[in-house]
Design a protein around this motif. Structure first.
Motif, PDB file in Angstrom:
ATOM      1  N   VAL A 261       2.314  -0.763  -2.436  1.00  0.00           N
ATOM      2  CA  VAL A 261       0.854  -0.825  -2.490  1.00  0.00           C
ATOM      3  C   VAL A 261       0.218  -0.079  -1.324  1.00  0.00           C
ATOM      4  O   VAL A 261      -0.737   0.685  -1.500  1.00  0.00           O
ATOM      5  N   ASN A 262       0.732  -0.287  -0.122  1.00  0.00           N
ATOM      6  CA  ASN A 262       0.115   0.368   1.035  1.00  0.00           C
ATOM      7  C   ASN A 262       0.295   1.882   0.997  1.00  0.00           C
ATOM      8  O   ASN A 262      -0.581   2.630   1.463  1.00  0.00           O
ATOM      9  N   ARG A 265      -2.389   3.058  -1.296  1.00  0.00           N
ATOM     10  CA  ARG A 265      -3.687   3.007  -0.612  1.00  0.00           C
ATOM     11  C   ARG A 265      -3.824   4.160   0.372  1.00  0.00           C
ATOM     12  O   ARG A 265      -4.872   4.817   0.440  1.00  0.00           O
ATOM     13  N   TYR A 284      -6.001   4.342  -5.905  1.00  0.00           N
ATOM     14  CA  TYR A 284      -6.574   3.014  -5.661  1.00  0.00           C
ATOM     15  C   TYR A 284      -6.519   2.152  -6.918  1.00  0.00           C
ATOM     16  O   TYR A 284      -6.266   0.934  -6.843  1.00  0.00           O
ATOM     17  N   ALA A 287      -3.079   0.834  -7.067  1.00  0.00           N
ATOM     18  CA  ALA A 287      -2.874  -0.209  -6.059  1.00  0.00           C
ATOM     19  C   ALA A 287      -3.516  -1.516  -6.481  1.00  0.00           C
ATOM     20  O   ALA A 287      -2.921  -2.596  -6.331  1.00  0.00           O
ATOM     21  N   THR A 297      -7.312  -4.057  -0.611  1.00  0.00           N
ATOM     22  CA  THR A 297      -7.179  -3.014  -1.625  1.00  0.00           C
ATOM     23  C   THR A 297      -8.466  -2.871  -2.430  1.00  0.00           C
ATOM     24  O   THR A 297      -8.943  -1.761  -2.691  1.00  0.00           O
TER      25      THR A 297
END
Length: 460
Positions: A261-262, A265, A284, A287, A297
């Motif tokens: 996820v990071n 992002r 995004y 994410a 997020t």
């Protein structure tokens, strides 16, 4: 993970105080290193019932160690309980039981047993490290740090201990001391990838991004399949304005871990800064799909929507954030801005007041409220907030441009011109800065001030 070391130290079977010749074989098994031999040998000794009381305590303890080695911590604890009932002065039994409680996630009981171990034997090897690690799991970082300090005094060259103490410092916001510990860890063990990665993280937190990139280089060289290190280096590359290099790292990280996820992002952020809103939004969206309840997020996507002039979508994402975390200052500030753009200045000011109360040292929150006050015709409160925002961050181009409008409204042409010119001299950080600077250039021309074409252009 610290736990493994704790269990190894706890799992030392004991020999009896004395043994008869016909029980030597059973005791050899009961005090062996093999879990199955320990359990069978101790079973026979306990079943025979012919030993001294203290030896029964040892047999129960050893059998507990056997169960512990096999991962059966409920049975291990039951045997440690029996051992302690017979001999409540043996620190090893309390330490061993505490280690099994840790394995079961019962950190309060683990801490209680480790504390009793310390009372019985203050110099028990590794016990402060164990208790510190258990405090981290609660989490209780101040107590963890106190124990880690005691542990480091006894074992100053323990690399993993230095890493763990550094992490505790970091959790408490003491990045400088965290960095000191991470520096020591890599000095002691130059081939330790985690030490280099933690050092890189600390340098990034201190805005020393060139050093962070170099440290991540070492971590990645030692552990090239770790997507977190690639993501960390990408973050620092973004901060250095090296967006393409960052995107390359993030592509590699996402190849290793597509649901990172990071990394999504950060890649979205890099595309955003390159003004590639389509790719930024795609990242995004991905994410958010992976982490639909993550406030950070959602807030990132909301901010992107704002830059894309998608005000309704921006507000909708901020609403989702506030449904999850009602006192999230960044989301309140973002929603305030969106509402202000729609002309709902009363609700915008209410949100902005709350955002400033939660984030009194956040320059963007002050800027938002200043803008709202100015839009409401409240020039003096607007100037007070503009002044505070620019004191906190002297490079806010949009805030200088907006304060120039406030000075114009007050009739102070000279100060307005100074702020407009300052705005044009600064790089833009977001789409709003470009808009505000374009307005500043128009106002300067209206005030009879020559504006070179280069200054009127965006410098984001």
């Amino acid at each position: 993970m610290r736990l493994a070391a704790a269990i190894v130290l706890a799992s030392l079977a004991l020999a009896p105080t004395f043994a008869r010749a016909d029980s030597d074989s059973d005791w050899n098994d009961c005090a062996s290193d093999d879990a199955d031999r320990i359990i069978l040998g101790c079973d026979r000794i306990i079943a025979e019932g012919n030993e001294r009381k203290v030896n029964f305590a040892i047999a129960y303890y050893n059998r507990g160690v056997g169960y512990q080695k096999k991962g059966d911590h409920q049975k291990a604890i039951a045997d440690f309980n029996r051992s302690i009932k017979i001999n409540a002065t043996d620190p090893k039994a309390f330490r061993a039981r505490g280690s099994s409680y840790v394995e079961l996630g019962d950190y309060e009981r683990a801490i209680s047993d480790y504390t009793e171990t310390i009372r019985l034997k203050p110099d028990f090897e590794g016990i402060y490290y164990d208790r510190g690690w258990a405090y981290v799991q609660l989490p209780d970082y101040p107590r963890a740090l106190n124990d880690y300090n005691r542990a480091v005094e006894a074992d100053p060259d323990n690399v993993q201990l230095l890493i763990d103490r550094g992490n505790a410092y970091a959790e408490l916001g003491d990045i400088k001391h965290a960095l000191d510990d991470f520096e020591k860890s890599v000095a002691l063990k130059p081939d330790y990838a985690l030490g280099h990665a933690n050092r890189a993280w600390a340098l990034a937190q201190l805005d020393k991004h060139e050093g962070a990139v170099a440290a991540y280089d070492e971590a990645i060289k030692l552990d090239p399949q770790n997507p977190d290190n690639l993501n960390g280096r990408a973050y620092s590359l973004i901060k250095l304005g090296q967006y393409d290099g960052a995107i390359a790292d993030l592509n590699a990280a996402l190849k290793l871990k597509p649901d990172h996820v990071n990394a999504l992002r950060n890649r979205g952020w890099a595309y955003w800064l390159k003004n590639d809103f389509t790719r930024a939004l795609a990242d995004y969206d991905a994410a958010v799909k992976l982490a639909p309840e993550d406030p950070d997020t959602l807030a990132d996507r909301a901010a992107l929507y704002d830059d894309m002039s998608e005000t309704e979508k921006s507000i909708a994402d901020y609403e989702k954030v506030l449904a999850i975390a009602p006192n999230e200052g960044r989301a309140l500030n973002g929603r305030a801005w969106g509402l202000a753009q729609k002309g709902d200045l009363d609700q915008a000011l209410a949100d902005s007041d709350r955002a400033v109360s939660l984030l009194p040292e956040e320059p963007n929150a002050r800027h938002t409220r200043a803008w709202i006050h100015l839009a409401r015709g409240e020039v003096d409160p607007a100037l007070a907030d503009f002044d505070k925002a620019l004191a906190l961050d002297p490079d806010l181009a949009g805030a200088y441009a907006d304060r120039g409008r406030a000075y114009e409204a007050k009739g102070d042409k000279d100060k307005a011109i100074t702020d407009y010119e300052k705005a044009l001299s600064l790089a833009s950080r977001q789409a709003y800065d470009d808009k505000a600077k374009a307005e500043a250039a128009k106002r300067l021309k209206a005030l009879g001030v020559f504006v070179p074409a280069a200054n009127a252009a965006s410098s984001r």
